[in-house]
Design a protein around this motif. Sequence first.
Motif, PDB file in Angstrom:
ATOM      1  N   ARG A 346       0.840  -1.206   0.000  1.00 19.25           N
ATOM      2  CA  ARG A 346       0.000   0.000   0.000  1.00 19.25           C
ATOM      3  C   ARG A 346       0.879   1.262   0.000  1.00 19.25           C
ATOM      4  NH1 ARG A 346      -5.491   0.066   2.772  1.00 19.25           N
ATOM      5  NH2 ARG A 346      -6.424  -1.953   2.304  1.00 19.25           N
ATOM      6  N   ALA A 347       1.981   1.215   0.779  1.00 20.60           N
ATOM      7  CA  ALA A 347       2.894   2.358   0.827  1.00 20.60           C
ATOM      8  C   ALA A 347       3.541   2.591  -0.535  1.00 20.60           C
ATOM      9  CB  ALA A 347       3.963   2.122   1.894  1.00 20.60           C
ATOM     10  N   ARG A 348       3.923   1.497  -1.199  1.00 22.40           N
ATOM     11  CA  ARG A 348       4.521   1.602  -2.539  1.00 22.40           C
ATOM     12  C   ARG A 348       3.524   2.229  -3.524  1.00 22.40           C
ATOM     13  NH1 ARG A 348       4.163  -0.369  -7.231  1.00 22.40           N
ATOM     14  NH2 ARG A 348       2.428  -1.700  -6.591  1.00 22.40           N
ATOM     15  N   LYS A 349       2.269   1.822  -3.418  1.00 21.63           N
ATOM     16  CA  LYS A 349       1.242   2.299  -4.347  1.00 21.63           C
ATOM     17  C   LYS A 349       0.997   3.795  -4.191  1.00 21.63           C
ATOM     18  CE  LYS A 349      -3.463   1.357  -5.958  1.00 21.63           C
ATOM     19  NZ  LYS A 349      -4.698   0.563  -5.760  1.00 21.63           N
ATOM     20  N   ILE A 350       0.876   4.260  -2.957  1.00 20.96           N
ATOM     21  CA  ILE A 350       0.596   5.688  -2.756  1.00 20.96           C
ATOM     22  C   ILE A 350       1.812   6.518  -3.145  1.00 20.96           C
ATOM     23  CG2 ILE A 350       1.330   5.938  -0.334  1.00 20.96           C
ATOM     24  CD1 ILE A 350      -1.211   7.646   0.091  1.00 20.96           C
ATOM     25  N   PHE A 351       3.022   5.943  -2.964  1.00 21.85           N
ATOM     26  CA  PHE A 351       4.233   6.649  -3.377  1.00 21.85           C
ATOM     27  C   PHE A 351       4.253   6.825  -4.893  1.00 21.85           C
ATOM     28  CE2 PHE A 351       8.641   6.614  -4.888  1.00 21.85           C
ATOM     29  CZ  PHE A 351       9.151   7.714  -4.204  1.00 21.85           C
ATOM     30  N   ASN A 352       3.986   5.747  -5.612  1.00 25.41           N
ATOM     31  CA  ASN A 352       4.051   5.792  -7.078  1.00 25.41           C
ATOM     32  C   ASN A 352       2.928   6.620  -7.692  1.00 25.41           C
ATOM     33  OD1 ASN A 352       6.340   4.187  -7.169  1.00 25.41           O
ATOM     34  ND2 ASN A 352       5.200   2.295  -7.425  1.00 25.41           N
ATOM     35  N   GLU A 353       1.739   6.559  -7.082  1.00 29.18           N
ATOM     36  CA  GLU A 353       0.584   7.216  -7.689  1.00 29.18           C
ATOM     37  C   GLU A 353       0.429   8.679  -7.286  1.00 29.18           C
ATOM     38  OE1 GLU A 353      -2.841   4.854  -6.841  1.00 29.18           O
ATOM     39  OE2 GLU A 353      -2.204   3.165  -8.092  1.00 29.18           O
ATOM     40  N   LYS A 354       0.793   9.013  -6.055  1.00 33.13           N
ATOM     41  CA  LYS A 354       0.565  10.379  -5.576  1.00 33.13           C
ATOM     42  C   LYS A 354       1.857  11.150  -5.318  1.00 33.13           C
ATOM     43  CE  LYS A 354      -4.032   9.988  -3.478  1.00 33.13           C
ATOM     44  NZ  LYS A 354      -4.823  10.285  -2.247  1.00 33.13           N
ATOM     45  N   ILE A 355       2.745  10.572  -4.498  1.00 35.38           N
ATOM     46  CA  ILE A 355       3.928  11.316  -4.061  1.00 35.38           C
ATOM     47  C   ILE A 355       4.881  11.548  -5.227  1.00 35.38           C
ATOM     48  CG2 ILE A 355       5.898  11.317  -2.483  1.00 35.38           C
ATOM     49  CD1 ILE A 355       4.200   9.573  -0.575  1.00 35.38           C
ATOM     50  N   LEU A 356       5.162  10.496  -5.976  1.00 39.09           N
ATOM     51  CA  LEU A 356       6.109  10.585  -7.083  1.00 39.09           C
ATOM     52  C   LEU A 356       5.616  11.512  -8.186  1.00 39.09           C
ATOM     53  CD1 LEU A 356       8.861   9.243  -7.731  1.00 39.09           C
ATOM     54  CD2 LEU A 356       7.627   7.549  -9.056  1.00 39.09           C
ATOM     55  N   ASN A 357       4.295  11.667  -8.304  1.00 44.72           N
ATOM     56  CA  ASN A 357       3.716  12.452  -9.390  1.00 44.72           C
ATOM     57  C   ASN A 357       3.245  13.836  -8.958  1.00 44.72           C
ATOM     58  OD1 ASN A 357       4.039  10.531 -11.507  1.00 44.72           O
ATOM     59  ND2 ASN A 357       2.354   9.343 -10.635  1.00 44.72           N
ATOM     60  N   ASP A 358       3.731  14.303  -7.818  1.00 46.28           N
ATOM     61  CA  ASP A 358       3.420  15.663  -7.406  1.00 46.28           C
ATOM     62  C   ASP A 358       3.957  16.650  -8.441  1.00 46.28           C
ATOM     63  OD1 ASP A 358       2.731  17.837  -5.490  1.00 46.28           O
ATOM     64  OD2 ASP A 358       4.919  18.054  -5.407  1.00 46.28           O
ATOM     65  N   SER A 359       3.150  17.611  -8.836  1.00 42.68           N
ATOM     66  CA  SER A 359       3.500  18.494  -9.952  1.00 42.68           C
ATOM     67  C   SER A 359       4.754  19.329  -9.675  1.00 42.68           C
ATOM     68  CB  SER A 359       2.326  19.420 -10.282  1.00 42.68           C
ATOM     69  OG  SER A 359       1.973  20.188  -9.139  1.00 42.68           O
ATOM     70  N   GLN A 360       4.898  19.811  -8.440  1.00 42.38           N
ATOM     71  CA  GLN A 360       6.082  20.618  -8.121  1.00 42.38           C
ATOM     72  C   GLN A 360       7.352  19.766  -8.186  1.00 42.38           C
ATOM     73  OE1 GLN A 360       5.997  22.593  -4.326  1.00 42.38           O
ATOM     74  NE2 GLN A 360       7.903  23.696  -4.695  1.00 42.38           N
ATOM     75  N   LYS A 361       7.257  18.531  -7.683  1.00 39.41           N
ATOM     76  CA  LYS A 361       8.388  17.612  -7.730  1.00 39.41           C
ATOM     77  C   LYS A 361       8.789  17.332  -9.182  1.00 39.41           C
ATOM     78  CE  LYS A 361       9.575  12.808  -6.570  1.00 39.41           C
ATOM     79  NZ  LYS A 361      10.977  13.054  -6.256  1.00 39.41           N
ATOM     80  N   ILE A 362       7.793  17.089 -10.029  1.00 38.19           N
ATOM     81  CA  ILE A 362       8.075  16.780 -11.435  1.00 38.19           C
ATOM     82  C   ILE A 362       8.750  17.966 -12.121  1.00 38.19           C
ATOM     83  CG2 ILE A 362       7.024  16.337 -13.685  1.00 38.19           C
ATOM     84  CD1 ILE A 362       4.902  14.669 -12.241  1.00 38.19           C
ATOM     85  N   SER A 363       8.257  19.166 -11.887  1.00 36.03           N
ATOM     86  CA  SER A 363       8.816  20.342 -12.567  1.00 36.03           C
ATOM     87  C   SER A 363      10.266  20.579 -12.164  1.00 36.03           C
ATOM     88  CB  SER A 363       7.972  21.583 -12.266  1.00 36.03           C
ATOM     89  OG  SER A 363       7.995  21.888 -10.882  1.00 36.03           O
ATOM     90  N   LEU A 364      10.592  20.358 -10.892  1.00 34.62           N
ATOM     91  CA  LEU A 364      11.971  20.534 -10.444  1.00 34.62           C
ATOM     92  C   LEU A 364      12.880  19.453 -11.011  1.00 34.62           C
ATOM     93  CD1 LEU A 364      11.334  21.580  -6.741  1.00 34.62           C
ATOM     94  CD2 LEU A 364      12.497  22.948  -8.478  1.00 34.62           C
ATOM     95  N   GLU A 365      12.361  18.233 -11.143  1.00 38.92           N
ATOM     96  CA  GLU A 365      13.160  17.150 -11.715  1.00 38.92           C
ATOM     97  C   GLU A 365      13.442  17.393 -13.200  1.00 38.92           C
ATOM     98  OE1 GLU A 365      11.913  13.409  -8.810  1.00 38.92           O
ATOM     99  OE2 GLU A 365      10.811  13.743 -10.679  1.00 38.92           O
ATOM    100  N   VAL A 366      12.440  17.917 -13.907  1.00 38.53           N
ATOM    101  CA  VAL A 366      12.655  18.256 -15.320  1.00 38.53           C
ATOM    102  C   VAL A 366      13.709  19.357 -15.425  1.00 38.53           C
ATOM    103  CG1 VAL A 366      11.591  19.255 -17.376  1.00 38.53           C
ATOM    104  CG2 VAL A 366      10.360  17.516 -16.055  1.00 38.53           C
ATOM    105  N   GLY A 367      13.642  20.315 -14.520  1.00 32.10           N
ATOM    106  CA  GLY A 367      14.643  21.375 -14.500  1.00 32.10           C
ATOM    107  C   GLY A 367      16.040  20.852 -14.216  1.00 32.10           C
ATOM    108  N   ALA A 368      16.126  19.784 -13.423  1.00 29.78           N
ATOM    109  CA  ALA A 368      17.426  19.202 -13.101  1.00 29.78           C
ATOM    110  C   ALA A 368      18.125  18.670 -14.345  1.00 29.78           C
ATOM    111  CB  ALA A 368      17.261  18.081 -12.074  1.00 29.78           C
ATOM    112  N   TYR A 369      17.354  18.226 -15.309  1.00 27.78           N
ATOM    113  CA  TYR A 369      17.943  17.733 -16.561  1.00 27.78           C
ATOM    114  C   TYR A 369      18.714  18.855 -17.264  1.00 27.78           C
ATOM    115  CZ  TYR A 369      16.553  12.914 -17.341  1.00 27.78           C
ATOM    116  OH  TYR A 369      16.483  11.543 -17.293  1.00 27.78           O
ATOM    117  N   ASN A 370      18.109  20.032 -17.341  1.00 24.94           N
ATOM    118  CA  ASN A 370      18.780  21.169 -17.981  1.00 24.94           C
ATOM    119  C   ASN A 370      20.026  21.566 -17.201  1.00 24.94           C
ATOM    120  OD1 ASN A 370      16.868  21.425 -20.054  1.00 24.94           O
ATOM    121  ND2 ASN A 370      15.522  22.645 -18.752  1.00 24.94           N
ATOM    122  N   LEU A 371      19.927  21.485 -15.871  1.00 23.74           N
ATOM    123  CA  LEU A 371      21.064  21.819 -15.013  1.00 23.74           C
ATOM    124  C   LEU A 371      22.253  20.915 -15.308  1.00 23.74           C
ATOM    125  CD1 LEU A 371      20.838  22.332 -11.155  1.00 23.74           C
ATOM    126  CD2 LEU A 371      22.426  20.672 -12.083  1.00 23.74           C
TER     127      LEU A 371
END
Length: 445
Positions: A346-371
């Motif tokens: 259950r912990a793995r599922k909520i991590f993959n579905e909600k925590i990992l896909n938080d919009s702010q987290k995603i935008s910063l990770e995409v920015g890390a690629y350019n960095l």
Amino acid sequence: MGLYAEQWRKLLAPYRRAGSGTFCCDLADERNPFLQDYDRIVFSSSFRRMAKKTQVHPLSRNDHIHNRLTHSLEVGCVGRSLGILVGRLAAGRGDLPEGFSPLHFGQIVQAACLAHDIGNPPFGHAGESAIQDWFKDEQNGGTYLRELKEYEKTDFKTFDGNAQGFRLINRIENNKDRGGFRLTFPVIATLVKYPNSSFEAVGSDSKKFNYYAAEKEIFCEVFETLGLCSGRFHRHPLSYMLEAADDVCYRIIDMEDARELRIISYEDILDVLEPLKAALKVNEEKQRDMDSDRRRVGFLRAQLISHIVASLGKAFDDNYATILEGRLEGSLLRHVESDVTAYLERARKIFNEKILNDSQKISLEVGAYNLYRRLLDVFIPACFKVKMNRLLTYQEERALHLMGVNAPTPEDDLYQSYLRVLDFVSGMTDDYATFISRQFSGTAG
């Protein structure tokens, strides 16, 4: 004497590499060698820098959110308890070697836990992927990796924080290029979850590895000395407890941080906890009397860790012979009781579905690629030109100067020079990497 007493004696032998060779430390010293290892890690600059490296949520301004350093300290606490449990199991079976106590088991695991994330680059797994993808790019790889051997190329195309950590503790910190921290062999081996190289991992099921070609000699000496080679290299028994401590902490703490950032709610955490409510005897009325969700979650966390630690101790005991004989594949958490397994799923599922896909987290990770692209676009071509005796631009000359003691030496070949770049870049904090990247782009304020 128990069946595995002699094996444990070999597995725990406190050998250490030094400038003059390898020697076995005296366990009777006032500060035993495993405590010395702990201190060497804690007082290092690499350990301090983890305070400014992403655990899950990049560049968070919330002071309650975990970073790599606080995560490692907590993993160390859980790992110490698990190590002591293994020591007591060995003692109960008559396998505890003379001169050792269960506390030594705990100290070994705790020291290894402190260093388990020490090689992770800025922005965590996003940083790993950015480095891998830069070298996998057809133009970059075709230009800068073409002179390397195939097994050297894979070190860059599959860059991994675990292997970088193994390199850091054995080569970079304290005694640079002369043994690094010079930790004891049991602590080094406990740190290794995947006892193979990047080239070997390419054809494996897990694709995971723990050392680069540059550190193969060090790896082989440690594992052969401790008797962890029977036709193939296999894991140190205590590495299962390090891995479990890490998994337990991040599965629990990731949710705690996500609630702090309002990505999930307290009710979401209670829902994930459903399979363990009976075992933990969760008193929801008492929980409601607490003055904040932060305290409620903290109270649940303490109960939860205690229950899972006990379950892991039982799993180790149930699989004792399989582990000691190097036959247990994968994580020990696959062998815990069913209620813990259900919780972890259950912990793995909520991590993959909600925590990992938080919009702010995603935008910063995409920015890390350019960095990372800005950094590697300068440092790697500079190293390539130096080794190919080509003229450097002014920018490239200054970039190599910026690397300081991390800059390639005249003795380094092209492969070693690129590793020096990754040592420098992966050692940066999130803030420093962001600052340097902005400087390189000409947009720094």
